[in-house]
Design a protein around this motif. Structure first.
Motif, PDB file in Angstrom:
ATOM      1  N   ALA A  34       0.821  -1.207   0.000  1.00  0.00           N
ATOM      2  CA  ALA A  34       0.000   0.000   0.000  1.00  0.00           C
ATOM      3  C   ALA A  34       0.855   1.257   0.000  1.00  0.00           C
ATOM      4  CB  ALA A  34      -0.929  -0.003   1.214  1.00  0.00           C
ATOM      5  N   LEU A  35       1.918   1.245   0.793  1.00  0.00           N
ATOM      6  CA  LEU A  35       2.777   2.422   0.873  1.00  0.00           C
ATOM      7  C   LEU A  35       3.563   2.640  -0.404  1.00  0.00           C
ATOM      8  CD1 LEU A  35       4.040   2.000   4.532  1.00  0.00           C
ATOM      9  CD2 LEU A  35       2.731   3.936   3.647  1.00  0.00           C
ATOM     10  N   LEU A  36       4.001   1.555  -1.027  1.00  0.00           N
ATOM     11  CA  LEU A  36       4.760   1.697  -2.259  1.00  0.00           C
ATOM     12  C   LEU A  36       3.888   2.201  -3.388  1.00  0.00           C
ATOM     13  CD1 LEU A  36       7.047  -1.481  -2.223  1.00  0.00           C
ATOM     14  CD2 LEU A  36       7.711   0.902  -1.849  1.00  0.00           C
ATOM     15  N   CYS A  37       2.603   1.899  -3.342  1.00  0.00           N
ATOM     16  CA  CYS A  37       1.696   2.356  -4.392  1.00  0.00           C
ATOM     17  C   CYS A  37       1.271   3.802  -4.176  1.00  0.00           C
ATOM     18  CB  CYS A  37       0.453   1.472  -4.449  1.00  0.00           C
ATOM     19  SG  CYS A  37       0.788  -0.183  -5.091  1.00  0.00           S
ATOM     20  N   ALA A  38       1.361   4.284  -2.951  1.00  0.00           N
ATOM     21  CA  ALA A  38       0.888   5.633  -2.650  1.00  0.00           C
ATOM     22  C   ALA A  38       1.731   6.668  -3.368  1.00  0.00           C
ATOM     23  CB  ALA A  38       0.956   5.873  -1.136  1.00  0.00           C
ATOM     24  N   GLY A  39       1.061   7.558  -4.105  1.00  0.00           N
ATOM     25  CA  GLY A  39       1.759   8.655  -4.768  1.00  0.00           C
ATOM     26  C   GLY A  39       2.582   8.226  -5.955  1.00  0.00           C
ATOM     27  N   THR A  40       2.449   6.975  -6.452  1.00  0.00           N
ATOM     28  CA  THR A  40       3.289   6.524  -7.565  1.00  0.00           C
ATOM     29  C   THR A  40       2.452   6.069  -8.749  1.00  0.00           C
ATOM     30  OG1 THR A  40       3.377   4.276  -6.665  1.00  0.00           O
ATOM     31  CG2 THR A  40       5.104   5.814  -5.980  1.00  0.00           C
ATOM     32  N   GLU A  41       1.196   6.514  -8.837  1.00  0.00           N
ATOM     33  CA  GLU A  41       0.351   6.132  -9.954  1.00  0.00           C
ATOM     34  C   GLU A  41       0.952   6.644 -11.250  1.00  0.00           C
ATOM     35  OE1 GLU A  41      -4.249   6.739 -11.508  1.00  0.00           O
ATOM     36  OE2 GLU A  41      -3.626   7.419  -9.520  1.00  0.00           O
ATOM     37  N   ALA A  42       0.983   5.788 -12.269  1.00  0.00           N
ATOM     38  CA  ALA A  42       1.583   6.151 -13.547  1.00  0.00           C
ATOM     39  C   ALA A  42       0.838   7.317 -14.172  1.00  0.00           C
ATOM     40  CB  ALA A  42       1.573   4.948 -14.485  1.00  0.00           C
TER      41      ALA A  42
ATOM     42  N   PRO B  79      -4.105   0.817 -13.027  1.00  0.00           N
ATOM     43  CA  PRO B  79      -3.115   0.463 -12.002  1.00  0.00           C
ATOM     44  C   PRO B  79      -2.718  -1.009 -12.081  1.00  0.00           C
ATOM     45  CG  PRO B  79      -4.891   1.777 -11.065  1.00  0.00           C
ATOM     46  CD  PRO B  79      -5.326   1.409 -12.450  1.00  0.00           C
ATOM     47  N   GLY B  80      -1.426  -1.251 -12.217  1.00  0.00           N
ATOM     48  CA  GLY B  80      -0.921  -2.616 -12.256  1.00  0.00           C
ATOM     49  C   GLY B  80      -1.138  -3.348 -13.568  1.00  0.00           C
ATOM     50  N   ILE B  81      -1.735  -2.666 -14.558  1.00  0.00           N
ATOM     51  CA  ILE B  81      -1.984  -3.308 -15.854  1.00  0.00           C
ATOM     52  C   ILE B  81      -0.924  -2.834 -16.851  1.00  0.00           C
ATOM     53  CG2 ILE B  81      -3.627  -3.624 -17.743  1.00  0.00           C
ATOM     54  CD1 ILE B  81      -5.849  -2.949 -15.781  1.00  0.00           C
ATOM     55  N   PRO B  82      -0.133  -3.737 -17.430  1.00  0.00           N
ATOM     56  CA  PRO B  82       0.875  -3.311 -18.401  1.00  0.00           C
ATOM     57  C   PRO B  82       0.225  -2.823 -19.688  1.00  0.00           C
ATOM     58  CG  PRO B  82       0.742  -5.698 -18.313  1.00  0.00           C
ATOM     59  CD  PRO B  82      -0.127  -5.192 -17.197  1.00  0.00           C
ATOM     60  N   GLY B  83       0.925  -1.956 -20.390  1.00  0.00           N
ATOM     61  CA  GLY B  83       0.431  -1.467 -21.669  1.00  0.00           C
ATOM     62  C   GLY B  83      -0.068  -0.033 -21.594  1.00  0.00           C
ATOM     63  N   ALA B  84      -0.410   0.503 -22.773  1.00  0.00           N
ATOM     64  CA  ALA B  84      -0.857   1.885 -22.866  1.00  0.00           C
ATOM     65  C   ALA B  84      -1.866   2.037 -23.988  1.00  0.00           C
ATOM     66  CB  ALA B  84       0.328   2.815 -23.113  1.00  0.00           C
ATOM     67  N   ARG B  85      -2.762   2.996 -23.796  1.00  0.00           N
ATOM     68  CA  ARG B  85      -3.644   3.430 -24.875  1.00  0.00           C
ATOM     69  C   ARG B  85      -2.932   4.584 -25.567  1.00  0.00           C
ATOM     70  NH1 ARG B  85      -8.383   6.960 -24.803  1.00  0.00           N
ATOM     71  NH2 ARG B  85      -7.995   7.230 -22.586  1.00  0.00           N
ATOM     72  N   VAL B  86      -2.678   4.442 -26.865  1.00  0.00           N
ATOM     73  CA  VAL B  86      -1.886   5.417 -27.610  1.00  0.00           C
ATOM     74  C   VAL B  86      -2.782   6.164 -28.587  1.00  0.00           C
ATOM     75  CG1 VAL B  86       0.118   5.761 -29.104  1.00  0.00           C
ATOM     76  CG2 VAL B  86       0.111   3.888 -27.429  1.00  0.00           C
TER      77      VAL B  86
ATOM     78  N   GLN C  42       2.790  -3.889 -24.849  1.00  0.00           N
ATOM     79  CA  GLN C  42       4.203  -4.070 -24.511  1.00  0.00           C
ATOM     80  C   GLN C  42       4.808  -2.861 -23.803  1.00  0.00           C
ATOM     81  OE1 GLN C  42       3.000  -5.540 -27.564  1.00  0.00           O
ATOM     82  NE2 GLN C  42       3.048  -7.278 -26.162  1.00  0.00           N
ATOM     83  N   LEU C  43       4.146  -1.731 -23.828  1.00  0.00           N
ATOM     84  CA  LEU C  43       4.702  -0.524 -23.222  1.00  0.00           C
ATOM     85  C   LEU C  43       4.620  -0.601 -21.703  1.00  0.00           C
ATOM     86  CD1 LEU C  43       3.311   2.215 -25.641  1.00  0.00           C
ATOM     87  CD2 LEU C  43       5.482   0.970 -25.753  1.00  0.00           C
ATOM     88  N   ARG C  44       5.648  -0.083 -21.051  1.00  0.00           N
ATOM     89  CA  ARG C  44       5.744  -0.176 -19.596  1.00  0.00           C
ATOM     90  C   ARG C  44       6.046   1.189 -18.979  1.00  0.00           C
ATOM     91  NH1 ARG C  44       3.903  -4.215 -21.025  1.00  0.00           N
ATOM     92  NH2 ARG C  44       4.468  -6.380 -20.561  1.00  0.00           N
ATOM     93  N   TRP C  45       5.565   1.380 -17.755  1.00  0.00           N
ATOM     94  CA  TRP C  45       5.900   2.564 -16.972  1.00  0.00           C
ATOM     95  C   TRP C  45       6.953   2.255 -15.900  1.00  0.00           C
ATOM     96  CZ3 TRP C  45       1.875   3.271 -20.050  1.00  0.00           C
ATOM     97  CH2 TRP C  45       1.501   4.571 -20.398  1.00  0.00           C
ATOM     98  N   GLU C  46       7.154   0.978 -15.615  1.00  0.00           N
ATOM     99  CA  GLU C  46       8.060   0.612 -14.528  1.00  0.00           C
ATOM    100  C   GLU C  46       9.305  -0.069 -15.085  1.00  0.00           C
ATOM    101  OE1 GLU C  46       5.994  -2.972 -15.719  1.00  0.00           O
ATOM    102  OE2 GLU C  46       5.289  -0.963 -15.257  1.00  0.00           O
ATOM    103  N   GLY C  47      10.341  -0.114 -14.248  1.00  0.00           N
ATOM    104  CA  GLY C  47      11.586  -0.785 -14.627  1.00  0.00           C
ATOM    105  C   GLY C  47      12.536   0.158 -15.344  1.00  0.00           C
TER     106      GLY C  47
END
Length: 237
Positions: free
Chosen positions: A12-20, A43-50, A135-140
């Motif tokens: 919960a703490l790691l997710c707080a304030g870190t929404e893509a 949240p937590g779903i890989p990929g993007a709407r472009v 395939q697009l990612r916000w993390e890593g």
């Protein structure tokens, strides 16, 4: 029970304030006037709407092929130096130019045109092109599209580029989650030099957007530190 509480509170703490955040790139070089927006799927779903809007008035070397475009691994250099953007974003080290749209998971992460088709020349602003890229990612550090750039190519030559910047909550064209309004949130302005209309994105200033990105990184660091403290306290119980 204690382990469950530790894991739950840490997550919960790691997710707080870190929404893509949604990202945007506005290209205005060499006859390319285009706006790109990348929205997280959730949240937590890989990929993007472009979404891609605007126009390309540049003369294509191969008109039937159009213009390739990709996410590149580095930001744009000084004086709009597109060569400074490095290669395509490709953390999996796939071969360049060997993308089969039927198997996008085997394509370079940043090869948008390989997965979704090239951009075509256009003398007038067109409706937005919309697709989902899983395939697009916000993390890593190796996979995230944050801090990268979008580059348009004409038969391999880099003709236009722009940094991918976060769309802050106070940006003129920020949209509510899931709202389908990219085209409406562009303002078409008349270009008096040659009388054609250009799609011009109303974006936040570059420095302000970068400050927003730095703020997100600061929030992540703070959340991580707080989580570590909570875990240590719980483990000591």
């Amino acid at each position: 029970m204690r382990r469950f509480l530790v894991l739950t509170l840490t997550a919960a703490l790691l997710c707080a304030g870190t929404e893509a955040q949604s990202l945007q790139a506005t290209l205005d070089m060499n006859g390319v006037h285009a706006y790109f927006k990348f929205t997280p799927l959730g949240p937590g779903i890989p990929g993007a709407r472009v979404k891609v809007a605007g126009e390309i008035r540049a003369q294509a070397v191969k008109p039937n092929v159009g213009f390739e475009y990709h996410i590149h691994e580095k930001p744009v250099g000084p004086n709009n130096d597109c060569m400074a953007t490095g290669g395509h974003l490709d953390p999996a080290k796939f071969s360049d130019g060997h993308c089969n749209p039927a198997t996008p998971d085997k394509c370079q992460e940043g090869d948008l045109s390989g997965k979704h088709g090239n951009l075509k020349p256009s003398a007038v602003p067109l409706g937005a092109i919309t697709y989902v890229d899983e395939q697009l990612r916000w993390e890593g550090a190796a996979t995230t599209i944050v801090g990268r750039s979008v580059v348009v190519h004409n038969n391999g030559t880099r003709i236009a580029c722009a940094d991918l910047l976060p769309i802050g909550p106070d940006a003129v064209n920020s949209a509510a989650e899931g709202e389908d309004d990219d085209v409406e949130r562009h303002m078409v302005q008349s270009d008096e030099r040659d009388g054609y209309a250009r799609a011009v994105s109303l974006t936040a200033r570059r420095n302000g957007a970068i400050s927003g990105l730095e703020g997100s990184i600061t929030m992540w660091t703070l959340a991580t530190s707080v989580a570590a403290g909570v875990v240590a306290a719980l483990m000591a119980l």
